[in-house]
Scaffold this active site. Structure first.
Site, short mmCIF file in Angstrom:
data_model
loop_
_atom_site.label_atom_id
_atom_site.label_comp_id
_atom_site.label_asym_id
_atom_site.label_seq_id
_atom_site.Cartn_x
_atom_site.Cartn_y
_atom_site.Cartn_z
N HIS A 308 0.85 -1.19 0.00
CA HIS A 308 0.00 0.00 0.00
C HIS A 308 0.88 1.23 0.00
O HIS A 308 1.93 1.24 0.65
CB HIS A 308 -0.91 0.01 1.24
N ASP A 366 -7.94 -5.57 0.38
CA ASP A 366 -8.42 -6.45 -0.69
C ASP A 366 -7.99 -7.90 -0.53
O ASP A 366 -8.46 -8.77 -1.26
CB ASP A 366 -7.92 -5.93 -2.05
N1 ACO Z 1 4.31 -7.76 -4.55
C1 ACO Z 1 5.65 -7.70 -4.74
N2 ACO Z 1 6.39 -6.58 -4.68
C2 ACO Z 1 5.74 -5.44 -4.42
C3 ACO Z 1 4.34 -5.42 -4.21
C4 ACO Z 1 3.64 -6.61 -4.27
N3 ACO Z 1 2.30 -6.64 -4.09
N4 ACO Z 1 3.95 -4.13 -3.96
C5 ACO Z 1 5.05 -3.39 -4.03
N5 ACO Z 1 6.15 -4.18 -4.30
C6 ACO Z 1 7.54 -3.73 -4.41
C7 ACO Z 1 7.79 -3.04 -5.73
O1 ACO Z 1 8.25 -3.92 -6.72
C8 ACO Z 1 8.82 -2.00 -5.36
O2 ACO Z 1 10.06 -2.62 -5.33
P1 ACO Z 1 11.42 -1.80 -5.65
O3 ACO Z 1 11.50 -0.71 -4.62
O4 ACO Z 1 12.50 -2.81 -5.53
O5 ACO Z 1 11.24 -1.26 -7.05
C9 ACO Z 1 8.45 -1.61 -3.93
O6 ACO Z 1 7.75 -2.75 -3.38
C10 ACO Z 1 7.54 -0.39 -3.84
O7 ACO Z 1 6.43 -0.61 -4.70
P2 ACO Z 1 5.69 0.54 -5.51
O8 ACO Z 1 4.85 -0.06 -6.56
O9 ACO Z 1 6.71 1.57 -5.92
O10 ACO Z 1 4.81 1.15 -4.34
P3 ACO Z 1 3.57 2.04 -4.54
O11 ACO Z 1 3.34 2.70 -3.23
O12 ACO Z 1 3.70 2.89 -5.74
O13 ACO Z 1 2.40 0.98 -4.88
C11 ACO Z 1 0.65 -0.58 -4.69
C12 ACO Z 1 1.46 0.53 -3.99
C13 ACO Z 1 0.19 -0.10 -6.06
C14 ACO Z 1 -0.59 -0.86 -3.84
C15 ACO Z 1 1.53 -1.82 -4.82
O14 ACO Z 1 1.93 -2.26 -3.53
C16 ACO Z 1 0.82 -2.97 -5.57
O15 ACO Z 1 0.85 -2.99 -6.81
N6 ACO Z 1 0.18 -3.93 -4.81
C17 ACO Z 1 -0.55 -5.01 -5.44
C18 ACO Z 1 -1.91 -4.50 -5.90
C19 ACO Z 1 -2.87 -4.23 -4.75
O16 ACO Z 1 -3.03 -5.03 -3.84
N7 ACO Z 1 -3.53 -3.06 -4.83
C20 ACO Z 1 -4.54 -2.68 -3.85
C21 ACO Z 1 -4.12 -1.46 -3.09
S1 ACO Z 1 -5.29 -1.11 -1.82
C22 ACO Z 1 -6.60 -0.44 -2.65
O17 ACO Z 1 -6.51 0.14 -3.71
C23 ACO Z 1 -7.86 -0.66 -2.02
#
Ligand code: ACO
Length: 431
Positions: A308, A366
């Protein structure tokens, strides 16, 4: 908000420039850079809003480090335990919880608006039966603006209040009709003897052939799901609603834009994606393989329902959702549900894994919501519609707040242009 403290911007070869530091009730101080361009000719670059507060708000507060979520100051745990969804809707709308009289009045008003225009019911026929229900929702909710446009003056508080009540009341009907249409079953018209969530379940699962009595334990579970999803500060879809609304657009069109944004798998579509992922993993023995994939930079796979932007300790909604999930599965005699067991094991392993610990990745709301909804009989494609139904309350509250903000301006971000420099068009024969 106090503004005695200043932040000084020093750019080589220029005079230092001061900006006010604004102190919120909770959360990070903000440097007020609204005059930056006028004072310096510079813009800030923050493409994903990593460090930018896009507005001031009194509605919801999240402390990502503490794992705290407040609606109008009240912790989500207390609201989920002591209030139903319509009380929460009233709170988000007005700023205060209703007293018993206000609660009854509000419920009565909402019940009076539950039906949709009969012509709107026919609107569904234009969609293919296999259309994704979120696509149907984008269309039908947007089309409400065709039914209620001339009649409403959105500069009038009373009209805005009516449109809030109207859309909150109609969303369950719109969602249930989208489901019935996809199933080829007759629409079930709302029953005003039932409460908001029980009525929604009736419209979803009832048929004209049999008497349907909603199970109170399951109704309570779904009602809690609605509460947990009702608002969440300035997330992507809420910001979409605000940005769309900042032009003065009709609120139904703005909510439709929010629904479109929520649909994405990185946002509200994650519960659907999460359940698909659990199905794909299939068995606890395959968890390490998928954890490995999630950590592989060259593999686009991510653990859906994990991570998140704001919560960096835990998502309080995920904890509550896990409890709701247990209650529902127990009520339905599904304690040994394969996917629930798999989800718990995946969570356990991920939370012990260095990669997830280091990046502060925890289950979000979720993660368990798909399992609960599946157990309730809601098909996977409808999950995000349920989310949208609940979040509409927050979107409308945020829209109202924006419209009435004395500092309200049309949203107009600037950009860092990196395209081709200016050039001249050559005649066709010379190209
Ligand atoms: N699985 C594996 N790695 C992950 C995940 C994940 N679910 N989420 C983040 N990371 C990693 C990224 O690869 C990144 O790694 P790096 O720093 O080595 O490049 C780091 O963690 C940071 O991730 P970002 O995508 O830059 O973080 P951001 O804050 O932009 O994204 C998000 C947050 C979009 C929720 C992300 O965690 C994700 O895609 N999660 C899966 C989808 C999900 O569950 N979304 C629901 C969110 S809650 C809602 O909308 C109700």
């Amino acid at each position: 908000m106090a503004s005695e403290r200043k932040a000084t911007l020093i750019i080589e070869g220029r005079e230092p420039v001061d900006f006010d530091i604004l102190s919120p009730v909770h959360g990070n101080d903000c440097i007020d850079i609204r005059t930056l361009a006028a004072k310096t000719g510079l813009f800030t670059y923050d493409s994903g809003f990593m460090s930018t507060a896009s507005c001031q708000s009194k509605i919801t507060f999240i402390d990502g480090d503490k794992g705290e979520l407040l609606y109008r100051g009240y912790p989500i745990e207390q609201l989920a335990e002591k209030c139903n969804f319509l009380e929460v809707a009233y709170l988000l709308k007005t700023g205060e919880l209703p007293n018993p009289k206000q609660k009854v009045e509000f419920e009565t008003i909402i019940k009076k608006h539950t039906m949709i225009h009969e012509q709107m019911a026919r609107f569904y026929q234009g969609f293919r039966r296999d259309a994704h229900p979120m696509a149907v929702m984008v269309g039908v909710v947007g089309a409400l603006s065709a039914f209620y446009h001339e009649a409403e003056d959105f500069s009038d508080a009373e009209h805005r209040s009516i449109s809030f009540n109207r859309i909150i009341a109609k969303l369950p009907t719109i969602v249930a009709f989208a489901y019935k249409y996809s199933m080829g079953e007759p629409f079930m018209y709302p029953r005003n003897d039932l409460d908001y969530t029980a009525n929604f379940m009736y419209m979803m699962f009832g048929t004209p052939c049999e008497k349907y009595e909603p199970n109170p334990v399951l109704v309570h579970a779904l009602d809690t799901i609605f509460t947990l999803h009702a608002d969440h500060e300035q997330n992507a879809s809420t910001s979409t609603v605000r940005l769309a609304g900042s032009s003065g657009a009709n609120p139904y069109a703005c909510i439709s834009a929010g629904i479109g944004c929520l649909w994405g798998p990185a946002h509200g579509g994650a519960n659907e994606a999460c359940l698909k992922m659990l199905e794909q993993i299939g068995d606890v023995s395959r968890v390490p393989e998928f954890i490995k994939r999630a950590k592989d930079k060259n593999d686009p796979f991510r653990l859906m329902g994990f991570g998140h932007r704001v919560y960096k300790n835990f998502d309080p909604r995920a904890k509550l959702m896990q409890k709701v999930c247990s209650n529902v599965l127990e009520e339905l005699g599904l304690e040994n549900d394969r996917l629930f067991k798999l989800a718990k094991e995946l969570e356990r392993i991920a939370l012990e894994d260095e990669y997830f610990v280091e990046k502060k990745l925890y289950p979000n709301v979720d993660y368990y919501s798909g399992i609960v909804q599946k157990a309730l009989g809601i098909p996977t494609t409808m999950f995000t519609c349920i989310f949208a139904l609940a979040r509409t309350v927050g979107w409308m509250a945020q829209w109202e707040e924006m419209i009435t903000d004395s500092e309200y301006k049309i949203g107009r971000p600037r950009q860092l242009y990196v395209g081709t420099p200016r050039r001249d068009v050559r005649a066709l024969a010379e190209r």
